[in-house]
Write a protein that holds these residues in place. Structure first.
Motif, PDB file in Angstrom:
ATOM      1  N   SER A  11      64.876 -79.460  28.220  1.00 14.21           N
ATOM      2  CA  SER A  11      65.440 -78.382  29.027  1.00 14.21           C
ATOM      3  C   SER A  11      66.502 -77.669  28.202  1.00 14.21           C
ATOM      4  N   ARG A  12      66.974 -76.539  28.697  1.00 17.81           N
ATOM      5  CA  ARG A  12      68.031 -75.814  27.977  1.00 17.81           C
ATOM      6  C   ARG A  12      69.283 -76.685  27.844  1.00 17.81           C
ATOM      7  N   ALA A  13      69.655 -77.396  28.894  1.00 16.17           N
ATOM      8  CA  ALA A  13      70.840 -78.256  28.834  1.00 16.17           C
ATOM      9  C   ALA A  13      70.656 -79.374  27.810  1.00 16.17           C
ATOM     10  N   GLU A  14      69.468 -79.990  27.781  1.00 15.51           N
ATOM     11  CA  GLU A  14      69.195 -81.052  26.816  1.00 15.51           C
ATOM     12  C   GLU A  14      69.184 -80.505  25.391  1.00 15.51           C
ATOM     13  N   ALA A  15      68.583 -79.321  25.212  1.00 12.80           N
ATOM     14  CA  ALA A  15      68.536 -78.697  23.884  1.00 12.80           C
ATOM     15  C   ALA A  15      69.943 -78.353  23.405  1.00 12.80           C
ATOM     16  N   GLY A  42      57.229 -71.039  33.959  1.00 13.14           N
ATOM     17  CA  GLY A  42      57.727 -70.571  35.247  1.00 13.14           C
ATOM     18  C   GLY A  42      59.115 -70.004  35.042  1.00 13.14           C
ATOM     19  N   ARG A  43      60.075 -70.519  35.774  1.00 10.90           N
ATOM     20  CA  ARG A  43      61.464 -70.080  35.618  1.00 10.90           C
ATOM     21  C   ARG A  43      62.235 -70.909  34.603  1.00 10.90           C
ATOM     22  N   GLU A  44      61.616 -71.962  34.129  1.00  8.50           N
ATOM     23  CA  GLU A  44      62.289 -72.888  33.218  1.00  8.50           C
ATOM     24  C   GLU A  44      62.117 -72.475  31.764  1.00  8.50           C
ATOM     25  N   THR A  45      63.150 -72.713  30.971  1.00  9.50           N
ATOM     26  CA  THR A  45      63.106 -72.514  29.535  1.00  9.50           C
ATOM     27  C   THR A  45      63.085 -73.887  28.892  1.00  9.50           C
ATOM     28  N   ARG A  46      62.141 -74.100  27.983  1.00 12.23           N
ATOM     29  CA  ARG A  46      61.991 -75.390  27.317  1.00 12.23           C
ATOM     30  C   ARG A  46      61.961 -75.202  25.810  1.00 12.23           C
ATOM     31  N   TYR A  47      62.446 -76.223  25.110  1.00 10.58           N
ATOM     32  CA  TYR A  47      62.531 -76.212  23.661  1.00 10.58           C
ATOM     33  C   TYR A  47      61.870 -77.468  23.105  1.00 10.58           C
ATOM     34  N   TYR A  48      60.991 -77.299  22.119  1.00  6.92           N
ATOM     35  CA  TYR A  48      60.450 -78.458  21.424  1.00  6.92           C
ATOM     36  C   TYR A  48      61.495 -78.972  20.443  1.00  6.92           C
ATOM     37  N   VAL A  49      61.589 -80.288  20.339  1.00  6.02           N
ATOM     38  CA  VAL A  49      62.536 -80.901  19.409  1.00  6.02           C
ATOM     39  C   VAL A  49      62.262 -80.408  17.983  1.00  6.02           C
ATOM     40  N   SER A  50      60.996 -80.279  17.603  1.00  6.97           N
ATOM     41  CA  SER A  50      60.677 -79.826  16.242  1.00  6.97           C
ATOM     42  C   SER A  50      61.183 -78.403  15.995  1.00  6.97           C
ATOM     43  N   ASP A  51      61.173 -77.546  17.020  1.00  5.50           N
ATOM     44  CA  ASP A  51      61.715 -76.190  16.876  1.00  5.50           C
ATOM     45  C   ASP A  51      63.234 -76.229  16.719  1.00  5.50           C
ATOM     46  N   GLU A  53      64.892 -78.716  15.359  1.00  3.57           N
ATOM     47  CA  GLU A  53      65.117 -79.221  14.009  1.00  3.57           C
ATOM     48  C   GLU A  53      64.928 -78.105  12.980  1.00  3.57           C
ATOM     49  N   SER A  54      63.894 -77.298  13.141  1.00  2.00           N
ATOM     50  CA  SER A  54      63.646 -76.183  12.222  1.00  2.00           C
ATOM     51  C   SER A  54      64.790 -75.180  12.271  1.00  2.00           C
ATOM     52  N   PHE A  55      65.255 -74.882  13.477  1.00  2.00           N
ATOM     53  CA  PHE A  55      66.367 -73.958  13.622  1.00  2.00           C
ATOM     54  C   PHE A  55      67.614 -74.508  12.938  1.00  2.00           C
ATOM     55  N   ARG A  56      67.904 -75.771  13.194  1.00  2.00           N
ATOM     56  CA  ARG A  56      69.096 -76.378  12.594  1.00  2.00           C
ATOM     57  C   ARG A  56      68.996 -76.360  11.073  1.00  2.00           C
ATOM     58  N   ALA A  57      67.830 -76.662  10.529  1.00  2.00           N
ATOM     59  CA  ALA A  57      67.641 -76.654   9.071  1.00  2.00           C
ATOM     60  C   ALA A  57      67.815 -75.246   8.504  1.00  2.00           C
ATOM     61  N   SER A  58      67.400 -74.235   9.261  1.00  2.95           N
ATOM     62  CA  SER A  58      67.509 -72.857   8.776  1.00  2.95           C
ATOM     63  C   SER A  58      68.958 -72.370   8.749  1.00  2.95           C
ATOM     64  N   ARG A  59      69.836 -73.035   9.451  1.00  2.67           N
ATOM     65  CA  ARG A  59      71.243 -72.643   9.516  1.00  2.67           C
ATOM     66  C   ARG A  59      72.089 -73.342   8.457  1.00  2.67           C
ATOM     67  N   ARG A  60      71.468 -74.194   7.651  1.00  2.00           N
ATOM     68  CA  ARG A  60      72.211 -74.964   6.639  1.00  2.00           C
ATOM     69  C   ARG A  60      72.774 -74.022   5.580  1.00  2.00           C
ATOM     70  N   VAL A  61      74.017 -74.257   5.234  1.00  4.13           N
ATOM     71  CA  VAL A  61      74.696 -73.489   4.183  1.00  4.13           C
ATOM     72  C   VAL A  61      75.025 -74.455   3.055  1.00  4.13           C
ATOM     73  N   VAL A  62      74.569 -74.109   1.856  1.00  2.00           N
ATOM     74  CA  VAL A  62      74.862 -74.919   0.687  1.00  2.00           C
ATOM     75  C   VAL A  62      75.872 -74.147  -0.160  1.00  2.00           C
TER      76      VAL A  62
END
Length: 67
Positions: A11-15, A42-51, A53-62
């Motif tokens: 869910s959005r809260a869990e994500a 429906g009215r719910e927004t859901r996020y896959y854990v793999s998505d 993870e991909s988002f978090r990896a794309s935000r990495r700053v080296v």
């Protein structure tokens, strides 16, 4: 992106908890076409854990190495 059968939908809260951001940040990012990919069920927004993870990896700053 294809998802494995064991890839959990959150869910959005869990994500938000998973990414350590507020649910309102995820909602704002979605309305601005930013942030992780999501699904509307429906009215719910859901996020896959793999998505998330991909988002978090794309935000990495080296940082550049000091010369």
């Amino acid at each position: 992106m294809s998802h494995q059968t064991d890839d959990k939908l959150l869910s959005r809260a869990e994500a938000a908890a998973y990414l350590q951001v507020s649910a309102s940040s995820l909602a704002r990012w979605a309305s601005n076409k930013r942030g992780p990919s999501y699904y509307r069920l429906g009215r719910e927004t859901r996020y896959y854990v793999s998505d998330l993870e991909s988002f978090r990896a794309s935000r990495r700053v080296v940082p550049a190495a000091d010369c």
